[in-house]
Design an enzyme around this catalytic site. Structure first.
Site, PDB file in Angstrom:
ATOM      1  N   ALA A  90       0.848  -1.204   0.000  1.00  0.00           N
ATOM      2  CA  ALA A  90       0.000   0.000   0.000  1.00  0.00           C
ATOM      3  C   ALA A  90       0.881   1.252   0.000  1.00  0.00           C
ATOM      4  O   ALA A  90       0.690   2.162   0.800  1.00  0.00           O
ATOM      5  CB  ALA A  90      -0.931  -0.020   1.203  1.00  0.00           C
ATOM      6  N   GLY A  91       1.881   1.279  -0.897  1.00  0.00           N
ATOM      7  CA  GLY A  91       2.739   2.453  -1.040  1.00  0.00           C
ATOM      8  C   GLY A  91       2.199   3.370  -2.124  1.00  0.00           C
ATOM      9  O   GLY A  91       0.975   3.444  -2.330  1.00  0.00           O
ATOM     10  N   LEU A 118       2.444   3.541  -5.685  1.00  0.00           N
ATOM     11  CA  LEU A 118       1.708   3.005  -6.841  1.00  0.00           C
ATOM     12  C   LEU A 118       0.572   2.088  -6.406  1.00  0.00           C
ATOM     13  O   LEU A 118      -0.486   2.092  -7.027  1.00  0.00           O
ATOM     14  CB  LEU A 118       2.652   2.242  -7.778  1.00  0.00           C
ATOM     15  CG  LEU A 118       3.493   3.067  -8.750  1.00  0.00           C
ATOM     16  CD1 LEU A 118       3.988   2.204  -9.899  1.00  0.00           C
ATOM     17  CD2 LEU A 118       2.771   4.276  -9.304  1.00  0.00           C
ATOM     18  N   ARG A 133       1.129  -3.408  10.814  1.00  0.00           N
ATOM     19  CA  ARG A 133       0.770  -2.492   9.717  1.00  0.00           C
ATOM     20  C   ARG A 133      -0.743  -2.516   9.485  1.00  0.00           C
ATOM     21  O   ARG A 133      -1.347  -1.481   9.176  1.00  0.00           O
ATOM     22  CB  ARG A 133       1.502  -2.881   8.418  1.00  0.00           C
ATOM     23  CG  ARG A 133       2.981  -2.552   8.393  1.00  0.00           C
ATOM     24  CD  ARG A 133       3.276  -1.071   8.539  1.00  0.00           C
ATOM     25  NE  ARG A 133       3.191  -0.325   7.302  1.00  0.00           N
ATOM     26  CZ  ARG A 133       3.018   0.994   7.240  1.00  0.00           C
ATOM     27  NH1 ARG A 133       2.886   1.703   8.339  1.00  0.00           N
ATOM     28  NH2 ARG A 133       2.963   1.625   6.084  1.00  0.00           N
ATOM     29  N   ASN A 174      10.004  -1.399 -11.276  1.00  0.00           N
ATOM     30  CA  ASN A 174      10.902  -0.714 -12.202  1.00  0.00           C
ATOM     31  C   ASN A 174      12.118  -1.604 -12.441  1.00  0.00           C
ATOM     32  O   ASN A 174      12.425  -2.484 -11.637  1.00  0.00           O
ATOM     33  CB  ASN A 174      11.347   0.594 -11.542  1.00  0.00           C
ATOM     34  CG  ASN A 174      11.711   1.646 -12.555  1.00  0.00           C
ATOM     35  OD1 ASN A 174      11.706   1.411 -13.763  1.00  0.00           O
ATOM     36  ND2 ASN A 174      12.050   2.818 -12.061  1.00  0.00           N
ATOM     37  N   ARG A 177       4.294   9.349  -1.441  1.00  0.00           N
ATOM     38  CA  ARG A 177       3.566   9.334  -0.174  1.00  0.00           C
ATOM     39  C   ARG A 177       3.857  10.631   0.574  1.00  0.00           C
ATOM     40  O   ARG A 177       5.016  10.973   0.751  1.00  0.00           O
ATOM     41  CB  ARG A 177       4.050   8.177   0.684  1.00  0.00           C
ATOM     42  CG  ARG A 177       3.779   6.824   0.075  1.00  0.00           C
ATOM     43  CD  ARG A 177       3.837   5.758   1.140  1.00  0.00           C
ATOM     44  NE  ARG A 177       5.037   4.958   1.027  1.00  0.00           N
ATOM     45  CZ  ARG A 177       5.266   3.868   1.739  1.00  0.00           C
ATOM     46  NH1 ARG A 177       4.389   3.471   2.640  1.00  0.00           N
ATOM     47  NH2 ARG A 177       6.372   3.189   1.582  1.00  0.00           N
ATOM     48  N   LYS A 214      13.609   1.667 -20.814  1.00  0.00           N
ATOM     49  CA  LYS A 214      13.469   2.495 -19.609  1.00  0.00           C
ATOM     50  C   LYS A 214      14.676   2.291 -18.694  1.00  0.00           C
ATOM     51  O   LYS A 214      15.204   3.239 -18.104  1.00  0.00           O
ATOM     52  CB  LYS A 214      12.168   2.133 -18.890  1.00  0.00           C
ATOM     53  CG  LYS A 214      11.775   3.144 -17.832  1.00  0.00           C
ATOM     54  CD  LYS A 214      10.393   2.896 -17.279  1.00  0.00           C
ATOM     55  CE  LYS A 214      10.112   3.898 -16.163  1.00  0.00           C
ATOM     56  NZ  LYS A 214       9.194   3.382 -15.158  1.00  0.00           N
ATOM     57  N   GLU A 242      16.956   1.117  -5.972  1.00  0.00           N
ATOM     58  CA  GLU A 242      16.714  -0.136  -6.711  1.00  0.00           C
ATOM     59  C   GLU A 242      17.898  -0.443  -7.631  1.00  0.00           C
ATOM     60  O   GLU A 242      17.732  -1.079  -8.678  1.00  0.00           O
ATOM     61  CB  GLU A 242      15.391  -0.039  -7.487  1.00  0.00           C
ATOM     62  CG  GLU A 242      14.184   0.060  -6.562  1.00  0.00           C
ATOM     63  CD  GLU A 242      12.833   0.095  -7.271  1.00  0.00           C
ATOM     64  OE1 GLU A 242      11.991  -0.770  -7.040  1.00  0.00           O
ATOM     65  OE2 GLU A 242      12.629   1.025  -8.073  1.00  0.00           O
TER      66      GLU A 242
END
Ligand code: NAP
Length: 305
Positions: A10-11, A13, A37, A105, A133, A184, A264
Site C-alpha cells: 500500500a505504497g 503506486l 501495519r 521498475n 507518499r 526504460k 533499486e
C-alpha cells in the site's frame, strides 16, 4: 461478480491503483506486511488519494499476507527488492488460474517472482505515472502517464483490462514489453546514477555531455547483444531529450539517496552490468559507474544492493 483485485503493497503506486479501482466500484483488498501495519491501517480507516489538490478517502478492506482467502488477481506494488520475498509468502494462496501484474521498475525482479509462482501468469508492467507518499496511507498523484502491460510468453491480452478502462487507468497492451522495460532501464542507467554522483538535477548533466554519451554507446552495445536492438535505437538522442525535458527535476535515485531510502540499483545499473558480464561484454564506463555508485552509497551508510 468481478474478480477481486488484491494489491500487495500500500505504497505510492499500490495506493494509486487501489483507490482508482475501488472508486470504479471494483472489489479491492490491500495486503499489508504484518499485523502491526494492518492495525495502523485500520486505525486510519482507509487510503487517501490527493489529485490536483483534492483529497479523496477510500475505505478499502485490508488483510495480512497470511490471510487464508485465495487470490486470483494480484497487483504486486512493492519495490523491486521486496517483490520476490513478498510474493513467495503468498504463493500458497494463489489459485491455479491466478494472474499477477508486476509493477516493478528495472529488470530482474519480474523473472525472480515468476520463478516463485510457475503456475501463475505473470504480466510485466512499465509505468510513467508518478506518485509519492506525503503521509502514512496518503498518496499524491504527481504525474499523469501511461502503463504498458505485456506478457512475453503469451501475446493475448487479459479480459480484465476492461477494469483498468473503467477505473480511468491509462494503459495499453504491449507486444514488446521487454523492449519497453529495457529501454526504460537504459535511460535510467544513463541519467540517474550520474545525478547522484554529480549531486545535481537532471539538467546538471548538460555539463557532463561526454560522460553521458559514452554510457549511451555502451548501453546500446549491451541492448544489441542481449537481443533488444529496438531498445537501442537512437538511445543517446532520447537520453538528451529526457535530460532537457526534465532539467529541473531530481531523478528518483537522487531523491531516494537524499531521503536515505534504499535504491533499486540492483535492478537497474546492477542488472545491466550483470547481464553484460553474462554475455562476456566489457563495458568499462558502465562498470566504473556501478563501482562509484556502490562506494557512494556505502560511504553514506546506505544499502548498496
Ligand atoms: P513504495 O511507495 O515504497 O511502496 C512499496 C510498498 O510495498 C510499501 O507500502 C511497503 O510497505 C510494501 N511492502 C514491501 N514489502 C512488503 C511485504 N512483504 N508485504 C506487504 N507489503 C510490502 O514504492 P512505490 O514508489 O510505489 O514503487 C513500487 C514500484 O513501482 C517500484 O519498483 C518503483 O520503482 C515503481 N514505480 C514507482 C513510481 C512512482 O511514482 N512511485 C513510478 C513508476 C514505477 P510498508 O509501507 O509497510 O513499508
Amino acid at each position: 461478480m468481478s474478480t477481486t483485485w488484491h494489491i500487495l503493497g500500500a505504497g505510492s503506486l499500490g495506493t494509486l491503483w487501489a483507490t482508482r479501482l475501488a472508486r470504479a466500484g471494483l472489489p479491492v483488498r490491500l495486503i499489508l506486511r504484518d499485523q502491526a501495519r494492518l492495525q495502523a491501517y485500520q486505525a486510519a480507516g482507509g487510503l487517501t488519494l490527493v489529485e490536483q489538490g483534492q483529497a479523496s478517502f477510500h475505505a478499502i478492506p485490508g488483510e495480512t499476507l497470511d490471510n487464508p482467502e485465495p487470490i486470483t488477481r494480484l497487483l504486486v506494488a512493492c519495490k523491486a527488492y521486496d517483490a520476490q520475498q513478498a510474493v513467495s509468502q503468498l504463493a500458497a494462496r494463489l489459485t491455479p488460474d491466478a494472474e499477477l501484474v508486476l509493477l516493478q521498475n528495472g529488470l530482474g525482479s519480474q523473472d525472480a517472482v515468476a520463478a516463485q509462482v510457475p503456475q501463475a501468469r505473470c504480466i510485466y508492467a512499465s509505468s510513467t505515472e508518478g506518485a509519492f507518499r506525503d503521509g502514512d496511507w496518503r498518496v499524491v498523484f504527481a504525474g499523469h502517464g501511461y502503463t504498458w502491460l505485456g506478457d512475453a510468453s503469451h501475446p493475448t491480452a487479459p479480459f480484465w483490462l476492461d477494469d483498468l478502462s473503467a477505473s480511468g487507468i491509462p494503459h495499453e497492451w504491449s507486444a514488446d514489453i521487454l523492449t519497453r522495460l529495457w529501454r526504460k532501464l537504459a535511460l535510467n542507467c544513463a541519467i540517474n546514477p550520474l545525478t547522484v554522483l554529480h549531486d545535481c538535477r537532471n539538467g546538471g548533466l548538460l555539463q557532463h555531455h561526454c560522460e553521458v554519451a559514452m554510457l549511451c554507446v555502451e548501453l546500446s552495445e549491451l541492448l544489441e547483444r542481449c537481443g533488444q536492438p529496438a531498445a537501442a535505437e537512437n538511445l543517446q538522442q532520447e537520453v538528451e531529450r529526457v535530460i532537457q525535458a526534465t532539467a529541473a527535476n531530481y531523478s528518483s535515485m537522487y531523491q531516494d539517496v537524499a531521503s536515505r531510502r534504499r535504491t533499486e540499483i540492483s535492478y537497474l545499473l546492477g542488472h545491466a552490468c550483470d547481464v553484460a558480464a553474462r554475455h562476456q561484454l566489457h563495458l568499462p564506463n558502465l562498470s566504473r559507474l556501478r563501482r562509484l555508485l556502490v562506494e557512494h552509497l556505502q560511504q553514506r551508510g546506505l544499502p548498496s544492493d
